[in-house]
Design a protein around this motif. Structure first.
Motif, PDB file in Angstrom:
ATOM      1  N   UNK A  82       6.974  -1.352   6.634  1.00 12.58           N
ATOM      2  CA  UNK A  82       7.846  -2.311   7.340  1.00 12.58           C
ATOM      3  C   UNK A  82       7.575  -3.748   6.887  1.00 12.58           C
ATOM      4  N   UNK A  83       6.334  -4.038   6.486  1.00 13.44           N
ATOM      5  CA  UNK A  83       6.041  -5.371   5.957  1.00 13.44           C
ATOM      6  C   UNK A  83       6.847  -5.601   4.670  1.00 13.44           C
ATOM      7  N   UNK A  84       6.870  -4.554   3.823  1.00 12.31           N
ATOM      8  CA  UNK A  84       7.616  -4.668   2.562  1.00 12.31           C
ATOM      9  C   UNK A  84       9.111  -4.928   2.830  1.00 12.31           C
ATOM     10  N   UNK A  85       9.666  -4.185   3.783  1.00 12.91           N
ATOM     11  CA  UNK A  85      11.077  -4.379   4.131  1.00 12.91           C
ATOM     12  C   UNK A  85      11.318  -5.769   4.717  1.00 12.91           C
ATOM     13  N   UNK A  86      10.402  -6.213   5.563  1.00 16.23           N
ATOM     14  CA  UNK A  86      10.547  -7.531   6.181  1.00 16.23           C
ATOM     15  C   UNK A  86      10.485  -8.627   5.115  1.00 16.23           C
ATOM     16  N   UNK A  87       9.522  -8.491   4.206  1.00 16.81           N
ATOM     17  CA  UNK A  87       9.378  -9.514   3.152  1.00 16.81           C
ATOM     18  C   UNK A  87      10.575  -9.524   2.208  1.00 16.81           C
ATOM     19  N   UNK A  88      11.259  -8.373   2.102  1.00 14.55           N
ATOM     20  CA  UNK A  88      12.457  -8.317   1.240  1.00 14.55           C
ATOM     21  C   UNK A  88      13.706  -8.803   1.983  1.00 14.55           C
ATOM     22  N   UNK A  89      13.547  -9.247   3.233  1.00 17.89           N
ATOM     23  CA  UNK A  89      14.678  -9.854   3.945  1.00 17.89           C
ATOM     24  C   UNK A  89      15.418  -8.933   4.894  1.00 17.89           C
TER      25      UNK A  89
END
Ligand code: NAP
Length: 305
Positions: free
Chosen positions: A268-275
């Motif tokens: 979820x961090x990866x998805x959040x950082x990708x916007x």
């Protein structure tokens, strides 16, 4: 005042959850006022429900026997409580429906108790749909007598209301709930990404699996939308990420860990950082598709360009 039923509620926090809760409390004749950081939302609800506008915060909170908070995160809640403590009546009760750490519930409870104010941690599950229908599951921690005083309030916003034990045990139950939510999302998003990879008719996959042993709420309610790339519904993944950090800190406090929690935080961090932070948690399928195709997750900005 200790034994009286609570019936004069101020709702603090008019976000996606707080607004429908305020409407349901109003329908049950339990709402006397509302408060929100962004003034426009306060005025809109006051107008919609025909509520009295109090002269100031001192008058608003002095009239309340209960303040029901529902705000984003731990630090927001702590700042709000610090601000309103001098305005609350001794004998009144703060009911917090936000999702925060059990440790935060303990420290707020102690601060309030020093001023003669009771506290119930009462996190909820059931999403915005449940908040609108007044059918939330509510897991409550705190003194049983205070819980009894608040029964009418809980009945106005929820349908499954359970007293879990002392302060903090409502939030600990919610942390357990969020581990389950994250695990179900992991299973369903991974499996449906695999179904796409197998070139199956995924609509049919969702239909047939929903009726079998793998059937679950997330598959039934998010399966068809996620395969159509519709992620603007439901529960923002940034909020689940915040909750998973609470699960992690709860596990840390017991000197232990769960790989499911660590892996879900990383995803979820990866998805959040990708916007994609404002998208529903079912947007996890974006990442699972990339993993199965050995591709990098592209950011939302790149997609728009
Ligand atoms: P939301 O729509 O983002 O609303 C957040 C609310 O908190 C707004 O009223 C916001 O005020 C207020 N707020 C944030 N920071 C603040 C601060 N520093 N001081 C004062 N007010 C502040 O969030 P939500 O979906 O209603 O969620 C609220 C809580 O319920 C969260 O803890 C969430 O984890 C939990 N929850 C959510 C769901 C769900 O499906 N959405 C389900 C179960 C539990 P402004 O209007 O001024 O921004």
């Amino acid at each position: 005042m200790t034994g009286d039923k609570l019936h004069q509620v101020v709702v603090y926090g008019l976000g996606a959850m707080g607004r429908p809760m305020a409407r349901n409390l109003h329908q049950h004749g339990l709402l006397i006022g509302v408060k929100n950081r962004t003034q426009g939302k306060t005025q809109a609800i006051q107008k919609e429900l025909g509520l009295t506008a109090f002269a100031d915060d001192a008058a608003l909170f002095a009239a309340a026997d209960t303040v029901l908070t529902c705000v984003s995160a731990d630090d927001d809640l702590k700042a709000i409580i610090t601000g309103i403590i001098p305005l609350l009546k001794p004998g009144s009760v703060v009911i917090d429906c936000s999702t925060v750490a059990p440790q935060t519930a303990h420290s707020i409870s102690d601060d309030l108790a020093a001023h003669g104010i009771a506290f119930l941690d009462a996190p909820v599950s059931g999403g915005v749909e449940g908040a609108k229908k007044g059918s939330l599951s509510i897991m409550v921690g705190g003194n049983r007598d205070q819980y009894k005083r608040a029964e009418d309030i809980f009945s106005a916003i929820g349908s499954q209301i359970t007293h879990m034990g002392k302060v903090g045990q409502g939030q600990a139950t919610k942390a357990v709930n969020q581990v389950m939510v994250a695990g179900v999302a992991q299973a369903v998003c991974s499996a449906l990404a695999m179904a796409e990879q197998c070139k199956l008719d995924v609509k049919k996959v969702v239909e047939v699996l929903s009726a079998g042993a793998a059937g679950n709420w997330f598959l039934e309610n998010r399966g068809q939308t996620m395969i159509k790339d519709e992620f603007n519904i439901g529960f923002k993944l940034d909020l689940l990420l915040k909750d998973l950090h609470i699960c992690q800190s709860t596990l840390d406090s017991m000197n232990t860990s769960l790989p499911l929690v660590q892996n879900s935080i990383a995803d979820y961090r990866q998805l959040s950082e990708a916007g994609y932070g404002d998208e529903d948690i079912s947007a996890l399928i974006r990442l699972k598709r990339c993993m199965l195709n050995h591709k990098e997750l592209t950011s939302e900005k790149n997609n728009d360009a």
